[in-house]
Write an enzyme that holds these catalytic residues in place. Structure first.
Site, PDB file in Angstrom:
ATOM      1  N   PHE A  75       1.804 -16.966  17.994  1.00 25.47           N
ATOM      2  CA  PHE A  75       1.009 -18.725  17.367  1.00 25.47           C
ATOM      3  C   PHE A  75       0.013 -18.901  18.146  1.00 25.47           C
ATOM      4  CE2 PHE A  75       5.328 -17.025  14.354  1.00 25.47           C
ATOM      5  CZ  PHE A  75       4.868 -16.494  13.748  1.00 25.47           C
ATOM      6  N   ARG A  96       0.852  -1.155   0.021  1.00 26.82           N
ATOM      7  CA  ARG A  96       0.031  -0.047  -0.169  1.00 26.82           C
ATOM      8  C   ARG A  96       0.577   0.931  -0.315  1.00 26.82           C
ATOM      9  NH1 ARG A  96      -2.064   0.430   4.315  1.00 26.82           N
ATOM     10  NH2 ARG A  96      -0.952  -1.345   5.590  1.00 26.82           N
ATOM     11  N   SER A 117      -1.131  -4.432   9.990  1.00 30.12           N
ATOM     12  CA  SER A 117      -1.120  -4.442   9.073  1.00 30.12           C
ATOM     13  C   SER A 117       0.178  -5.098   8.925  1.00 30.12           C
ATOM     14  CB  SER A 117      -0.531  -3.620   7.458  1.00 30.12           C
ATOM     15  OG  SER A 117      -1.619  -3.540   6.981  1.00 30.12           O
ATOM     16  N   ALA A 118       0.527  -6.802   8.927  1.00 32.04           N
ATOM     17  CA  ALA A 118       1.843  -7.964   9.015  1.00 32.04           C
ATOM     18  C   ALA A 118       2.138  -7.842  10.580  1.00 32.04           C
ATOM     19  CB  ALA A 118       2.998  -7.481   7.907  1.00 32.04           C
ATOM     20  N   CYS A 119       1.198  -7.731  11.219  1.00 33.78           N
ATOM     21  CA  CYS A 119       1.340  -8.469  12.652  1.00 33.78           C
ATOM     22  C   CYS A 119       0.447  -8.352  13.475  1.00 33.78           C
ATOM     23  CB  CYS A 119       0.803  -6.191  13.774  1.00 33.78           C
ATOM     24  SG  CYS A 119       1.408  -5.126  13.683  1.00 33.78           S
ATOM     25  N   GLY A 120      -0.187  -9.889  12.656  1.00 39.16           N
ATOM     26  CA  GLY A 120      -0.779 -10.911  12.985  1.00 39.16           C
ATOM     27  C   GLY A 120      -2.184 -11.279  13.069  1.00 39.16           C
ATOM     28  N   LYS A 121      -2.704 -10.970  12.744  1.00 41.12           N
ATOM     29  CA  LYS A 121      -4.491 -10.895  12.526  1.00 41.12           C
ATOM     30  C   LYS A 121      -4.328 -11.936  11.985  1.00 41.12           C
ATOM     31  CE  LYS A 121      -5.660  -7.358  10.413  1.00 41.12           C
ATOM     32  NZ  LYS A 121      -3.685  -6.729  10.410  1.00 41.12           N
ATOM     33  N   TYR A 160      -1.503  -4.083  -6.505  1.00 40.81           N
ATOM     34  CA  TYR A 160      -1.431  -4.184  -5.540  1.00 40.81           C
ATOM     35  C   TYR A 160      -2.780  -4.375  -4.655  1.00 40.81           C
ATOM     36  CZ  TYR A 160      -0.346  -5.420  -0.311  1.00 40.81           C
ATOM     37  OH  TYR A 160      -0.337  -5.815   0.699  1.00 40.81           O
ATOM     38  N   GLY A 161      -3.423  -5.002  -4.025  1.00 40.37           N
ATOM     39  CA  GLY A 161      -4.174  -5.590  -3.557  1.00 40.37           C
ATOM     40  C   GLY A 161      -4.643  -4.893  -2.806  1.00 40.37           C
ATOM     41  N   ASP A 178      -9.104  -9.879   9.189  1.00 35.16           N
ATOM     42  CA  ASP A 178      -8.879  -8.284   8.795  1.00 35.16           C
ATOM     43  C   ASP A 178      -9.768  -7.442   8.789  1.00 35.16           C
ATOM     44  OD1 ASP A 178      -6.727  -7.473   7.426  1.00 35.16           O
ATOM     45  OD2 ASP A 178      -7.817  -6.861   5.927  1.00 35.16           O
ATOM     46  N   LYS A 187      -8.975  -2.391   1.679  1.00 36.40           N
ATOM     47  CA  LYS A 187      -9.252  -1.168   2.704  1.00 36.40           C
ATOM     48  C   LYS A 187     -10.085  -0.590   1.915  1.00 36.40           C
ATOM     49  CE  LYS A 187      -6.272  -4.078   4.356  1.00 36.40           C
ATOM     50  NZ  LYS A 187      -5.886  -4.505   6.118  1.00 36.40           N
ATOM     51  N   SER A 192       4.702 -10.740   0.513  1.00 43.00           N
ATOM     52  CA  SER A 192       4.355 -11.355  -0.019  1.00 43.00           C
ATOM     53  C   SER A 192       2.868 -11.420   0.123  1.00 43.00           C
ATOM     54  CB  SER A 192       4.875 -11.969  -1.048  1.00 43.00           C
ATOM     55  OG  SER A 192       5.580 -13.157   0.386  1.00 43.00           O
ATOM     56  N   ARG A 193       2.019 -11.858  -0.790  1.00 45.11           N
ATOM     57  CA  ARG A 193       1.011 -12.308  -0.020  1.00 45.11           C
ATOM     58  C   ARG A 193      -0.212 -13.809  -0.778  1.00 45.11           C
ATOM     59  NH1 ARG A 193      -1.690  -8.742   3.896  1.00 45.11           N
ATOM     60  NH2 ARG A 193      -0.172  -7.483   4.047  1.00 45.11           N
ATOM     61  N   HIS A 207     -10.643  -2.831  11.859  1.00 41.61           N
ATOM     62  CA  HIS A 207      -9.640  -3.410  10.996  1.00 41.61           C
ATOM     63  C   HIS A 207      -9.292  -4.763  11.955  1.00 41.61           C
ATOM     64  CE1 HIS A 207      -4.995  -3.592   9.064  1.00 41.61           C
ATOM     65  NE2 HIS A 207      -5.799  -4.232   8.648  1.00 41.61           N
TER      66      HIS A 207
HETATM   67  N1  LIG Z   1       6.761 -14.069  16.233  1.00 40.84           N
HETATM   68  C1  LIG Z   1       5.209 -13.865  16.002  1.00 40.84           C
HETATM   69  N2  LIG Z   1       5.233 -13.975  14.615  1.00 40.84           N
HETATM   70  C2  LIG Z   1       4.052 -13.858  14.352  1.00 40.84           C
HETATM   71  C3  LIG Z   1       3.135 -14.424  14.899  1.00 40.84           C
HETATM   72  N3  LIG Z   1       1.790 -14.201  14.920  1.00 40.84           N
HETATM   73  C4  LIG Z   1       1.688 -13.837  13.401  1.00 40.84           C
HETATM   74  N4  LIG Z   1       2.585 -13.502  12.536  1.00 40.84           N
HETATM   75  C5  LIG Z   1       4.295 -13.033  12.445  1.00 40.84           C
HETATM   76  O1  LIG Z   1       3.829 -11.972  11.023  1.00 40.84           O
HETATM   77  C6  LIG Z   1       3.651 -11.498   9.320  1.00 40.84           C
HETATM   78  C7  LIG Z   1       2.267 -11.211   9.996  1.00 40.84           C
HETATM   79  O2  LIG Z   1       1.322 -12.081   9.786  1.00 40.84           O
HETATM   80  P1  LIG Z   1       0.105 -12.165   9.237  1.00 40.84           P
HETATM   81  O3  LIG Z   1      -0.943 -12.838  10.482  1.00 40.84           O
HETATM   82  O4  LIG Z   1      -0.364 -12.638   8.563  1.00 40.84           O
HETATM   83  O5  LIG Z   1      -0.555 -10.470  10.063  1.00 40.84           O
HETATM   84  P2  LIG Z   1      -1.629  -9.261   9.523  1.00 40.84           P
HETATM   85  O6  LIG Z   1      -1.131  -8.821   8.312  1.00 40.84           O
HETATM   86  O7  LIG Z   1      -2.001  -8.870  10.286  1.00 40.84           O
HETATM   87  O8  LIG Z   1      -3.152 -10.688   9.279  1.00 40.84           O
HETATM   88  C8  LIG Z   1       3.752 -13.387   9.208  1.00 40.84           C
HETATM   89  O9  LIG Z   1       5.186 -12.881   8.967  1.00 40.84           O
HETATM   90  C9  LIG Z   1       4.093 -14.162  10.831  1.00 40.84           C
HETATM   91  O10 LIG Z   1       4.329 -15.273  10.472  1.00 40.84           O
HETATM   92  C10 LIG Z   1       3.518 -14.413  16.520  1.00 40.84           C
HETATM   93  O11 LIG Z   1       2.528 -15.235  17.376  1.00 40.84           O
HETATM   94  N5  LIG Z   1       4.368 -14.048  17.358  1.00 40.84           N
HETATM   95  C1  LIG Z   2      -4.456  -6.206   3.002  1.00 36.71           C
HETATM   96  C2  LIG Z   2      -2.794  -5.657   3.624  1.00 36.71           C
HETATM   97  O1  LIG Z   2      -3.635  -5.839   5.083  1.00 36.71           O
HETATM   98  P1  LIG Z   2      -2.841  -7.010   5.987  1.00 36.71           P
HETATM   99  O2  LIG Z   2      -1.486  -6.851   6.320  1.00 36.71           O
HETATM  100  O3  LIG Z   2      -3.570  -6.458   7.463  1.00 36.71           O
HETATM  101  O4  LIG Z   2      -3.559  -7.999   5.987  1.00 36.71           O
HETATM  102  C3  LIG Z   2      -2.634  -4.628   3.276  1.00 36.71           C
HETATM  103  O5  LIG Z   2      -2.203  -4.085   4.233  1.00 36.71           O
HETATM  104  O6  LIG Z   2      -2.403  -3.940   2.233  1.00 36.71           O
HETATM  105 MN   LIG Z   3      -4.158 -10.201   7.067  1.00 36.60          MN
END
Ligand SMILES: Nc1nc2c(ncn2[C@@H]2O[C@H](COP(=O)(O)OP(=O)(O)O)[C@@H](O)[C@H]2O)c(=O)[nH]1
Ligand SMILES: C=C(OP(=O)(O)O)C(=O)O
Ligand SMILES: [Mn+2]
Length: 608
Positions: free
Chosen positions: A517, A82, A272-276, A221-222, A297, A230, A391-392, A250
């Site tokens: 996890f 994004r 984003s990318a924090c584990g949802k 991009y998505g 999400d 979003k 990457s997704r 979110h």
């Molecule tokens: N250390 C750690 N990494 C995590 C955990 N959950 C997710 N991750 C990593 O964080 C990244 C983003 O996770 P994702 O679930 O796709 O996040 P989202 O974008 O919020 O949906 C990935 O590389 C996961 O492997 C966790 O509980 N601990």
């Molecule tokens: C789809 C996205 O969100 P998320 O990382 O929260 O899954 C994004 O940030 O483009």
């Molecule tokens: Mn996600």
């Protein structure tokens, strides 16, 4: 009655919605595509478009025995995430967008977008993509039309939304819908060859909240191009939700089932990318507990007849971060992907036609990396990532082995707890409960996290991510906080309990203190114990913080002293945050509700 002719459309339009037809005709006249095609969402259409995308070099078809009916796209290396600096909320006033958004005068931006879109679809097909966010049989289904010149968008929207004829029929001959315009911004002159991933150096992701419109230019991009996600389900929907008294957040939605078969629905907001996605598909490691996924999400939450807050997942698929996903971290995601029918973007290709990314089991000897180069684990540099960090995978949610039956329920599910979390190497404990709804609003409003690769910017830098919504609030952040306070006033003691979590705390040696996890189920069990009033907690500056001895660590090889360290609160670290929070709340401006300031004052007092 006059009938609108849509230039480039063969045959009859499958709708008699006069206003919609006029709009499509106007856009076709402006953008000048060679053809206009209504997407019907059928499997035949998927086959036709994916075959075309393979022929054009956008897609590689993966090996049928490994990933059936699945495809890999490698994007332009400059179009991988994004683009927040190019995202605009064009509300009527600058104050309407507020300090956290880029604002442009709507009339000016419309003029500029018209220039950019002028002729932008030349040589391409413009697809009319009708879709519904949330179950089609909802009382008030939220519908949209995306006009896009990208077949990648059409097939991705089939995965991510309820897309096609049924959605168009729901709009009917005069129904309301969100207008979305998308172009990759790469017109083709006669005879000009296309590239695998057309896009434009210049990008504009623009939103007009009052008229519920989206114009997206230059990116495939998505998060920039799949407008249901979003752009609609968060930015536009947050403005709708404020007007209509609900919440567009979110958040993942998780169904947790205790050994006594009691069901709890938990929502969690992480940037984003924090584990949802990972928490949403969690496989509990503790005896007797089960988890199912409702959403990964986005949560749309409304009050039910019983006065509780009910959440619906408006999406139909997962758009998950690939790196880090494997059979031990997220077995349910892996099983979802094994079922096929997926689109991968910017992961690596194995020699036998499968996909690979960092941390996936079994490092292959040779790959084609996301940039299309040969990649080997050692030598040859082998250095760079085989898959882009953002990457997704894109896959239908109903293929997940643990999709909850309630996923398709238009009423949604009653939420018992809301978690806020981010990536903090220090300061923030593994889990703490808020004192009250307003304390929870404060925790959300001042939530912080390290920057990830999901958006441009320096990875790792700590910034504030209010309710994990920083780039997604479609209006003034102060009004948004006020909306949270007001929802709490309406819901009273039926509101969910609020918790702050942090899976990413690190020890002095730089390793994660908490295994994360599936082991996060242990934290969820504590959350349930709090809901049921079964466990005490320490009153700390953060709120009610868990004691290590109250977290079920049976069978876990993480030493208890690591868990204690993950839960520890260092008042000195918390004091260091105070000037940053002062600055943040000042930045958010005069509309920040007094309730949030009062909670901040109370924190300062607790810190002495
Ligand atoms: N250390 C750690 N990494 C995590 C955990 N959950 C997710 N991750 C990593 O964080 C990244 C983003 O996770 P994702 O679930 O796709 O996040 P989202 O974008 O919020 O949906 C990935 O590389 C996961 O492997 C966790 O509980 N601990
Ligand atoms: C789809 C996205 O969100 P998320 O990382 O929260 O899954 C994004 O940030 O483009
Ligand atoms: Mn996600």
């Amino acid at each position: 009655m006059t009938t609108t002719t849509i230039p480039g459309l063969e045959g009859q339009a499958p709708t008699d919605h006069a206003e919609m037809l006029a709009w499509i005709a106007e856009v076709a006249e402006l953008t000048q595509p060679d053809r206009v095609v209504f997407a019907d969402g059928s499997d035949e259409e998927w086959d036709r478009l994916t075959t075309e995308l393979v022929e054009r070099g956008t897609f590689v078809r993966l090996d049928e025995s490994k990933k059936p009916n699945s495809f890999l796209a490698q994007s332009d290396p400059k179009d991988v995430a994004r683009v927040e600096s190019r995202t605009f909320i064009c509300s009527e006033t600058e104050e309407g967008a507020g300090p956290t958004n880029n604002w442009r005068d709507p009339a000016e931006m419309r003029g500029h977008m018209r220039e950019l879109f002028s002729g932008s679809m030349r040589g391409r097909t413009m697809y009319v993509v009708p879709y519904c966010m949330g179950p089609l049989d909802a009382e008030d289904p939220k519908l949209g039309i995306e006009l896009s010149d990208s077949a990648y968008v059409v097939v991705s929207m089939k995965i991510m939304t309820r897309m096609g004829t049924a959605a168009l029929e729901k709009i009917g001959s005069d129904g309301a819908y969100v207008k979305g315009l998308h172009t990759v911004g790469a017109p083709l002159e006669p005879g000009q060859d296309d590239v695998p991933w057309p896009c434009n150096e210049e990008k504009y992701i623009t939103h007009f909240p009052e008229t519920r419109e989206i114009w997206s230019f230059g990116s495939g991009y998505g998060g920039n191009a799949l407008l249901g996600k979003k752009c609609f389900a968060l930015r536009i929907a947050s403005a709708m939700a404020r007007d209509e008294g609900w919440m567009a957040e979110h958040m993942l939605i998780l169904k947790l089932i205790s050994p006594e078969e009691k069901v709890y629905f938990i929502a969690a907001a992480f940037p984003s990318a924090c584990g949802k996605t990972n928490l949403a598909m969690l496989q509990p490691t503790i005896e007797g507990w089960r988890a199912e996924v409702v959403g990964d999400d986005i949560a749309w939450m409304r009050f039910g007849e019983d006065g509780r807050l009910y959440a619906v997942n408006p999406e139909y698929g997962f758009f998950g971060v690939a790196p880090g996903t494997n059979y031990s971290s997220n077995p349910n995601a892996m099983k979802t992907l094994e079922a096929g029918n997926s689109i991968y973007t910017n992961v690596a290709l194995t020699d036998d036609g499968d996909v690979w990314w960092e941390d996936l089991e079994g490092t292959p000897d040779h790959l084609i990396d996301w940039l299309g180069n040969d990649w080997t684990p050692v030598g040859d540099g082998g250095a760079g990532n085989a898959a882009h960090p953002n990457s997704r995978y894109c896959v239908p949610i109903d293929q997940c082995p643990v999709t909850a039956a309630e996923f398709n329920s238009p009423e949604g599910v009653p939420i018992s707890a809301i978690l806020f979390g981010g990536r903090r190497a220090d300061t923030v404990p593994l889990v703490s409960e808020a004192h009250s709804w307003n304390h929870g609003v404060y925790i959300g409003a001042t939530l912080s996290s390290g920057q990830t690769a999901a958006a441009e910017g320096q990875v790792g830098a700590v910034r504030r991510f209010p309710m994990a919504m920083l780039p997604f609030i479609g209006y003034n952040v102060g009004d948004y906080f006020q909306h949270w306070v007001d929802m709490g006033t309406r819901g009273g003691d039926k509101m969910p309990k609020v918790f702050l979590v942090n899976w990413f705390r690190k020890g002095a040696d730089g390793r994660f203190l908490w295994p994360g996890f599936g082991e996060n189920s242990r934290v969820l069990k504590w959350v349930v114990d709090r809901i049921e009033g079964r466990v005490e907690a320490d009153e700390t500056v953060a709120g009610f913080t868990a004691r290590a001895s109250d977290i079920d660590l049976t069978g876990l090889d993480t030493p208890i002293k690591d868990v204690e360290e993950a839960l520890a609160i260092d008042p000195e670290e918390w004091r260091r945050e105070l000037p940053l929070i002062t600055e943040w709340l000042e930045f958010c401006g005069p509309k920040v509700p007094s309730e949030v300031h009062e909670q901040f004052a109370a924190l300062k007092e607790r810190l002495g």
